[in-house]
Design a protein around this motif. Sequence first.
Motif, PDB file in Angstrom:
ATOM      1  N   ASP A   1      33.844  61.771 -44.990  1.00 16.07           N
ATOM      2  CA  ASP A   1      34.470  62.131 -43.725  1.00 16.07           C
ATOM      3  C   ASP A   1      35.909  62.576 -43.988  1.00 16.07           C
ATOM      4  N   PRO A   2      36.473  63.356 -43.092  1.00 13.49           N
ATOM      5  CA  PRO A   2      37.864  63.802 -43.281  1.00 13.49           C
ATOM      6  C   PRO A   2      38.823  62.617 -43.289  1.00 13.49           C
ATOM      7  N   GLN A   3      39.771  62.666 -44.218  1.00 17.41           N
ATOM      8  CA  GLN A   3      40.797  61.624 -44.333  1.00 17.41           C
ATOM      9  C   GLN A   3      42.147  62.224 -43.984  1.00 17.41           C
ATOM     10  N   PHE A   4      42.846  61.548 -43.116  1.00 21.64           N
ATOM     11  CA  PHE A   4      44.153  62.029 -42.662  1.00 21.64           C
ATOM     12  C   PHE A   4      45.168  61.999 -43.795  1.00 21.64           C
ATOM     13  N   LEU A   5      45.924  63.094 -43.937  1.00 18.45           N
ATOM     14  CA  LEU A   5      46.970  63.166 -44.954  1.00 18.45           C
ATOM     15  C   LEU A   5      48.361  63.042 -44.345  1.00 18.45           C
ATOM     16  N   ILE A   6      48.671  63.959 -43.410  1.00 20.87           N
ATOM     17  CA  ILE A   6      50.028  64.019 -42.878  1.00 20.87           C
ATOM     18  C   ILE A   6      50.021  64.842 -41.592  1.00 20.87           C
ATOM     19  N   SER A   7      51.005  64.597 -40.747  1.00 15.48           N
ATOM     20  CA  SER A   7      51.092  65.369 -39.508  1.00 15.48           C
ATOM     21  C   SER A   7      52.547  65.699 -39.194  1.00 15.48           C
ATOM     22  N   PHE A   8      52.706  66.753 -38.380  1.00 15.76           N
ATOM     23  CA  PHE A   8      54.025  67.212 -37.972  1.00 15.76           C
ATOM     24  C   PHE A   8      54.009  67.516 -36.475  1.00 15.76           C
ATOM     25  N   TYR A   9      55.084  67.123 -35.821  1.00 10.56           N
ATOM     26  CA  TYR A   9      55.279  67.451 -34.418  1.00 10.56           C
ATOM     27  C   TYR A   9      56.658  68.077 -34.264  1.00 10.56           C
ATOM     28  N   GLU A  10      56.701  69.255 -33.721  1.00  7.78           N
ATOM     29  CA  GLU A  10      57.976  69.965 -33.538  1.00  7.78           C
ATOM     30  C   GLU A  10      58.777  69.990 -34.843  1.00  7.78           C
ATOM     31  N   LYS A  11      58.089  70.325 -35.922  1.00  5.86           N
ATOM     32  CA  LYS A  11      58.693  70.542 -37.235  1.00  5.86           C
ATOM     33  C   LYS A  11      59.178  69.279 -37.930  1.00  5.86           C
ATOM     34  N   MET A  12      58.913  68.131 -37.326  1.00  4.91           N
ATOM     35  CA  MET A  12      59.285  66.862 -37.954  1.00  4.91           C
ATOM     36  C   MET A  12      58.013  66.129 -38.352  1.00  4.91           C
ATOM     37  N   GLN A  13      58.048  65.466 -39.500  1.00  6.59           N
ATOM     38  CA  GLN A  13      56.906  64.665 -39.908  1.00  6.59           C
ATOM     39  C   GLN A  13      56.709  63.534 -38.916  1.00  6.59           C
ATOM     40  N   SER A  14      55.500  63.403 -38.400  1.00  2.00           N
ATOM     41  CA  SER A  14      55.249  62.384 -37.389  1.00  2.00           C
ATOM     42  C   SER A  14      54.435  61.213 -37.912  1.00  2.00           C
ATOM     43  N   ASP A  15      53.651  61.450 -38.957  1.00  2.00           N
ATOM     44  CA  ASP A  15      52.844  60.370 -39.510  1.00  2.00           C
ATOM     45  C   ASP A  15      52.417  60.765 -40.922  1.00  2.00           C
ATOM     46  N   LYS A  16      52.125  59.756 -41.698  1.00  2.00           N
ATOM     47  CA  LYS A  16      51.729  59.983 -43.082  1.00  2.00           C
ATOM     48  C   LYS A  16      50.579  59.051 -43.412  1.00  2.00           C
ATOM     49  N   GLY A  17      49.555  59.611 -44.036  1.00  2.00           N
ATOM     50  CA  GLY A  17      48.402  58.802 -44.394  1.00  2.00           C
ATOM     51  C   GLY A  17      48.343  58.642 -45.897  1.00  2.00           C
ATOM     52  N   SER A  18      47.147  58.728 -46.417  1.00  2.00           N
ATOM     53  CA  SER A  18      46.940  58.502 -47.843  1.00  2.00           C
ATOM     54  C   SER A  18      47.195  59.786 -48.636  1.00  2.00           C
ATOM     55  N   ILE A  19      48.412  60.252 -48.566  1.00  2.00           N
ATOM     56  CA  ILE A  19      48.772  61.489 -49.259  1.00  2.00           C
ATOM     57  C   ILE A  19      49.483  61.144 -50.561  1.00  2.00           C
ATOM     58  N   PRO A  20      48.997  61.683 -51.689  1.00  2.00           N
ATOM     59  CA  PRO A  20      49.644  61.380 -52.979  1.00  2.00           C
ATOM     60  C   PRO A  20      51.086  61.879 -53.002  1.00  2.00           C
ATOM     61  N   ASP A  21      51.898  61.256 -53.814  1.00  2.00           N
ATOM     62  CA  ASP A  21      53.298  61.681 -53.953  1.00  2.00           C
ATOM     63  C   ASP A  21      53.396  63.085 -54.531  1.00  2.00           C
ATOM     64  N   ARG A  22      52.334  63.532 -55.189  1.00  2.00           N
ATOM     65  CA  ARG A  22      52.322  64.889 -55.766  1.00  2.00           C
ATOM     66  C   ARG A  22      52.213  65.957 -54.677  1.00  2.00           C
ATOM     67  N   PHE A  23      51.856  65.545 -53.482  1.00  2.00           N
ATOM     68  CA  PHE A  23      51.682  66.480 -52.371  1.00  2.00           C
ATOM     69  C   PHE A  23      52.914  66.414 -51.459  1.00  2.00           C
ATOM     70  N   SER A  24      53.275  67.549 -50.929  1.00  2.00           N
ATOM     71  CA  SER A  24      54.317  67.581 -49.905  1.00  2.00           C
ATOM     72  C   SER A  24      53.919  68.628 -48.865  1.00  2.00           C
ATOM     73  N   ALA A  25      54.500  68.510 -47.702  1.00  2.00           N
ATOM     74  CA  ALA A  25      54.163  69.462 -46.646  1.00  2.00           C
ATOM     75  C   ALA A  25      55.351  69.637 -45.726  1.00  2.00           C
ATOM     76  N   GLN A  26      55.328  70.720 -44.988  1.00  2.00           N
ATOM     77  CA  GLN A  26      56.352  70.937 -43.980  1.00  2.00           C
ATOM     78  C   GLN A  26      55.806  71.844 -42.889  1.00  2.00           C
ATOM     79  N   GLN A  27      56.495  71.793 -41.763  1.00  2.00           N
ATOM     80  CA  GLN A  27      56.182  72.681 -40.652  1.00  2.00           C
ATOM     81  C   GLN A  27      57.406  73.550 -40.392  1.00  2.00           C
ATOM     82  N   PHE A  28      57.176  74.832 -40.222  1.00  2.00           N
ATOM     83  CA  PHE A  28      58.263  75.793 -40.099  1.00  2.00           C
ATOM     84  C   PHE A  28      58.585  76.094 -38.631  1.00  2.00           C
TER      85      PHE A  28
END
Lengths: 112, 114
Positions: free
Chosen positions: B42-69
């Motif tokens: 099943d899909p596993q949550f990694l990370i989310s963004f609301y209005e360009k700010m990180q709103s939540d973080k799940g089981s995302i490895p430190d090797r991964f990063s994300a952003q919203q523009f």
Amino acid sequence: QKEVEQDPGPLSVPEGAIVSLNCTYSNSAFQYFMWYRQYSRKGPELLMYTYSSGNKEDGRFTAQVDKSSKYISLFIRDSQPSDSATYLCAMSAPSNTGKLIFGQGTTLQVKP
Amino acid sequence: AAGVIQSPRHLIKEKRETATLKCYPIPRHDTVYWYQQGPGQDPQFLISFYEKMQSDKGSIPDRFSAQQFSDYHSELNMSSLELGDSALYFCASSLESGGPNEQYFGPGTRLTVT
């Protein structure tokens, strides 16, 4: 133990049958309940969205939520071969900032 | 109606390489979620963004990063790729001020690490 449990199936039914898909959950904070349909190698497609307890009907689909039993169901009436897919239940709590917790998914095959 | 757009649809990388996945939400949607779905999982949550700010973080490895523009599109950057990173990566978007948690998923990016 997973927060959301769903029998993976597979479930095979003849065309025209009524299909019942179910999920149980352990987190009483869940308030939002969704059913997604996912065809092979495609993204999940939102089918039904329900807030708190009760029933919701949309065409051939009916979603039920029983919070007292921590049990949700999706019924498909007059099933069609095109309904063959994996059905995922998903849930979220108000404090979860929207992240969805999914069940394992039930694979459904509707035979002509 | 416009849907969530993800690119690329397929990506093949070697171990230790870097990958960038892009997500373009439904117009007017201000919230983006990333999920990882392994084979038969099943899909596993990694990370989310609301209005360009990180709103939540799940089981995302430190090797991964994300952003919203500023245009609300999002990118998931994955470095030092491992074989176990091979999966479908979905982006979903929602309108925070609309029906809570009605998330609409994109078609996914299939990442294969060899």
